[in-house]
Every structure is written in C-alpha cells, then in structure tokens.
Write a protein that holds these residues in place. Sequence first.
Motif, PDB file in Angstrom:
ATOM      1  N   ARG A 123       0.794  -1.125  -0.136  1.00 21.87           N
ATOM      2  CA  ARG A 123       0.059  -0.038  -0.120  1.00 21.87           C
ATOM      3  C   ARG A 123       0.794   1.277   0.041  1.00 21.87           C
ATOM      4  NH1 ARG A 123      -3.517   2.297  -0.756  1.00 21.87           N
ATOM      5  NH2 ARG A 123      -4.882   2.526   1.009  1.00 21.87           N
ATOM      6  N   ARG A 124       1.947   1.407   0.797  1.00 23.03           N
ATOM      7  CA  ARG A 124       2.840   2.297   0.674  1.00 23.03           C
ATOM      8  C   ARG A 124       3.429   2.567  -0.650  1.00 23.03           C
ATOM      9  NH1 ARG A 124       5.399   0.126   5.700  1.00 23.03           N
ATOM     10  NH2 ARG A 124       4.123   1.048   7.339  1.00 23.03           N
ATOM     11  N   ALA A 125       4.045   1.309  -1.375  1.00 25.84           N
ATOM     12  CA  ALA A 125       4.340   1.526  -2.541  1.00 25.84           C
ATOM     13  C   ALA A 125       3.546   2.084  -3.634  1.00 25.84           C
ATOM     14  CB  ALA A 125       5.180   0.176  -3.056  1.00 25.84           C
ATOM     15  N   ARG A 126       2.164   1.420  -3.613  1.00 26.87           N
ATOM     16  CA  ARG A 126       1.070   1.614  -4.837  1.00 26.87           C
ATOM     17  C   ARG A 126       0.042   1.812  -4.174  1.00 26.87           C
ATOM     18  NH1 ARG A 126       1.067  -2.993  -9.106  1.00 26.87           N
ATOM     19  NH2 ARG A 126      -0.086  -1.051 -10.137  1.00 26.87           N
ATOM     20  N   PRO A 127      -0.174   3.157  -3.558  1.00 18.92           N
ATOM     21  CA  PRO A 127      -1.272   3.556  -2.675  1.00 18.92           C
ATOM     22  C   PRO A 127      -2.771   3.405  -3.459  1.00 18.92           C
ATOM     23  CG  PRO A 127       0.152   5.364  -3.136  1.00 18.92           C
ATOM     24  CD  PRO A 127       0.896   4.258  -3.562  1.00 18.92           C
ATOM     25  N   LYS A 128      -2.771   3.523  -4.735  1.00 22.65           N
ATOM     26  CA  LYS A 128      -4.017   3.674  -5.524  1.00 22.65           C
ATOM     27  C   LYS A 128      -3.991   2.444  -6.306  1.00 22.65           C
ATOM     28  CE  LYS A 128      -4.290   8.835  -5.907  1.00 22.65           C
ATOM     29  NZ  LYS A 128      -4.250   9.757  -6.910  1.00 22.65           N
ATOM     30  N   ALA A 129      -3.313   1.346  -5.910  1.00 25.30           N
ATOM     31  CA  ALA A 129      -3.446  -0.010  -6.603  1.00 25.30           C
ATOM     32  C   ALA A 129      -4.634  -0.666  -6.178  1.00 25.30           C
ATOM     33  CB  ALA A 129      -2.123  -0.753  -6.252  1.00 25.30           C
ATOM     34  N   VAL A 130      -5.028  -0.524  -5.021  1.00 23.76           N
ATOM     35  CA  VAL A 130      -6.515  -1.085  -4.381  1.00 23.76           C
ATOM     36  C   VAL A 130      -7.475  -0.102  -5.108  1.00 23.76           C
ATOM     37  CG1 VAL A 130      -7.859  -1.550  -2.327  1.00 23.76           C
ATOM     38  CG2 VAL A 130      -5.455  -1.977  -2.507  1.00 23.76           C
ATOM     39  N   PRO A 131      -8.691  -0.953  -5.612  1.00 20.37           N
ATOM     40  CA  PRO A 131      -9.834  -0.157  -6.237  1.00 20.37           C
ATOM     41  C   PRO A 131     -10.322   0.777  -5.079  1.00 20.37           C
ATOM     42  CG  PRO A 131      -9.962  -2.350  -6.813  1.00 20.37           C
ATOM     43  CD  PRO A 131      -8.740  -2.136  -5.829  1.00 20.37           C
TER      44      PRO A 131
END
Length: 571
Positions: free
Chosen positions: A548-556
Amino acid sequence: MELFLIDAIGPFFRRTQRRRINWSKIPFADLDLPEGERRQVFRDIRADLGTFLDRAAAAGFNAVTLDDVAHLADHPIYDPEVRAKVWRFREEFPALFAEVAARGMRLFVTMDVFSATPSLRARLDDSPAQINAFLAELIDGFLDDFPQVDGIVMRIGESDGNDVKGAMRSDLYLRSARMVNRFLRDLLPVFERRGKRMILRTWTVGAYAVGDLIWNRRTFRRAFEGIESRALVVSMKYGESDFFRFLPLNRNFFRTPLPKIIEVQARREYEGAGEFPSFVGWDLERYRDELAEAENMVGISVWCQTGGWHPFRRLAFLDDSAVWIDLNARAAIHIFKEGGSAEGAVRRIAGPDRAAAAAEFLRLSDEVIRALYYIEDFAGQKLFFRRVRIPPLIAVFWDTIFISHSVRKIVRHFVADPESSVREARAALSKLDRMIELAPAAGFPAADARFMRDTFEILALAREYFLLPYSGEIAARIREAKRRYKDRYPRSGDRQRYRIRTDFTPFWLRRRYLGWVLSVCFRRQRGYRLIDRILTLHLLSVLYRLFRRARPKAVPKFARKRAMGIDAVFR
C-alpha cells in the motif's frame, strides 16, 4: 424476552443530499447548522420521530436506539470547538428524548469505542488505563446529564467509515480479548451504580486480534471470562458474518449465561435496502426456534435503517414506499415477541383476503434471492480469510454489481456444477414474472417487483458470463442490458438503481495459480492452520502494508474508500 429494540435514525436523513449515503450513523455533519436553521431542522426531525415512534410502538417495539454518545457527552478536556459542537446538539436532543419517554419506550444511545480528537489521543497517550478511566468519566457524566437514557449500545469492532469527516472520529481501540475484558471490568461499575445497561456488540470486521470475536469461541470466552454483571447485555448478529443469508446461527449464543440479544436487519443493506422485496421471516423463524436452547435470551435488536453505503433512501415507518422494510420489522416482532410463524406474520400484515397471494409472492422472492442474487453453490460453503468469515454473497456489494474477469475466475474456482447454477438462475427469472402477476392481489407495489426483475436480469447474464465458456456475444449482451437498465432508471429519477461495473479484460493471474493462492489464503475451518499463523495473520499483514505504501492507489477506490476500507482486514 423483554427488550424489543429498533433503531430510530431515519428521521435524521431527510435533508441528506449526497447520492451515496453512509447509513451507519446519524449524519451529524449535515445537522451542525446555524442556530435558526438548526432549530427548524430539529423541529422537523421531532415531528418525523413522533410518527416513527407511534408506528414502531404499535408494531410492538418497546425500546429505540439513537446516535450517539460522542456528540452528546461533554468533558472538560475536550477541545473548545468540540465542546461547542457537543453543546449545540445537547440543546436539541432532550426534546427528542422526550418523544421517546412520552410513548413509554426505553431509550438507548449508541457509542463507538472510542471517539476522540488528535489532541485527546495525544493526551491519553494510547494508554488503556487512561482511556478506560476517561471513558468511565465521560459515561458517568453523560448518564448524570441524561437520566432518561436507559443504557448505551457499544460498538467495539467497527469504527467510523473513511468518508466521515470532522475533528471527532472513532477508531478501533480494543485490540484483544484481554483488553475487552479489562474494559468491561472498568466500565460496568458505572452502569451498575445507576441500574443502567451496557449493551456490548460483538460485531467485528476482522481488525486486530479481537477481530474474530464474533465467531471464535476462544476469543469470545476470554473477552467475557469472569464477567457476571447484570448490567451487561451481549448483542450478537445472527450469523458469523454480516446480515447475509445462508449463514447458520452463531454458536456463541450458547456459550455464555450472560443476558443476550440477537441482531437482525429489516432493511437488508446487501439485498436492495428496501427497494425490492427481501423477506426474511422464514430465516427469523428458524433462528428463533434454534435459540430456544440458548440461556438468558432477553430480546432482539432490529436494524431498520442503519447499515450500508448506498443511494437507496426509503425510510422505515415513515415512507409509504418502505413496505418491505416495515414488513420485515413487523415480522420480527410477530416471530420473536409473540412466538408466531413467518406465515402468520404475513397473514396478519397482509390481511385474510390477501394472505395467500402475499405468502406466495414473498416465498417466490425468497427463492429468487437465494437462487439468483446469491450463487448457492458458493454461498453454502464455509470459508474464512484471516479473522473474517467470507460473506456468502459474491459479485454484489451494497449498490454495485461487479461483472469482471477477476470475479469470473473466483466464481469458477468455487462453483462445482456451473451448468446447474446457470439453469437455476434462468429458472428464477420466471418466478419474477409470477411475482409481478401476484403483486396486485397481494397488495404489494408491482413497480418494485419489476425493478427487481430488471436488476436480476443483469445478474442472470452475469451468471452466464461467470460460469459458461466465454464468448464475445455474452459480453455484448451484458453491455446492452446495462445500457437499457441505465436508460430505464436514470439517476435523476425517483428510483435509484444499482451501479454495474464491467471489466472483461483478462485477469493477469492464471487460473491454476489463482487456485493455489485461494487455497493458501482461504480455509474451510474456523480454527487457524499453521500457515495462517505464519503467513496470513502476520507476514501477509506486513506485505500488504508495504504494498500500500509503494502503490497507494493500486487497491480499487471502492475497496479503499467505502466503510473502513479493506485496510482494516489486514490490521
């Protein structure tokens, strides 16, 4: 049983203009208005509340819940602006409390454990001893200031949604069974001294070690070990998950002699929220009969408005259109208070001339929901992920239908007989046609049955896409059906519709690898496997936070923003 409790928050939502509403709590931010406007708004709320109370009392309810202690309890260490806001609401709520008292009904106020500002959290230093002491003082003062309150309903396993703004927000504080036990020992004397009741909800969303309190017998036992106070009432949802069908009765009802109430939901937040018939009388009758062996059952709690994030806005016991919500609420009273049957409830509510048609209509709606809204082959399976029992409903969540290749792969992994499941869905559609025919004779709105058919036709197409060999033709049919559905129910109209999210892009993870991931992460037993203790409960939590830190918007967005967000599951 002596306590027949219903939530009374509906009158507070008349002014809410947002399309998607957070129904978990009174929208206090919308009510914090300039004095003149606020007074008029609360006069309107009081009038609506009077109507609601008259109808709820006539149905057989003898107690109500209103929200919430955080907006009504004052404390000297609060920030000045918070105290000012609290006092604005304290000026308005006594008149509402008086409406409850005038009808001889008992009054309970809800509370998250616990709500605070950043400065208050810093002052209490995250110390359980200090927080418990603060909460004891807060409740002590609240019960002194409002002696007409009979008790407090405490939510410890879920907090404010991510959409809730303002200085005062609730967060999860109790993170283990031991902390719950200590909390009860510190707080119950406040209630005992006054002859008041603490109703403690065991509902949890899987966060922290206490996140399995709703179903794990060891966590449950440790939380209530040595607690014998008559001031305490344990409140449990009927199943080991949220308000879904296909769930067996929660066995924790049989594991403590403490007074208990069962939570049921009249406005089915996951099944249209009152927009189409979703009768639960037969389920309630079965739960009632099973609970005959449970010790010290003292009542029920019916959620008739609370729960969910969606645009459906029919108000129980206020709007004539809320027929399906009112029907479930009245049926709950008939079944649990009067010992009647679901068929008897329908006969009493519909009247003798319409009883046969109404019973057939509602039985068909129950069958259609089970066969088409749910995928029965999946819904009947017992599955757990980390501390959560996996909901039996797949592809539909609140007001959204998800039709995507990723969902298709998951469905195909769990459904053993795809052709049979598709046949069941198609057969269910013909029952909807029969419901539309029956509606006038049953005295039910045919428009709601037609909306149900139009929505469920999308679900039947989704079932074909999920379980039959893929073809571009089925994708085209779904797109066309989605277009017709949106044209038939535009957002500007009175009838709110489901959102349909389609994505036919091939999912990146191959089916055999997805199956391996699911078999590792999901288990079919309540007890934790060795791999759960090593991987899913601990290492996976760390990996998720790093992701989540690396890709904060990866989760829908819907998974990040709705309710507490999926992050809560990994705490």
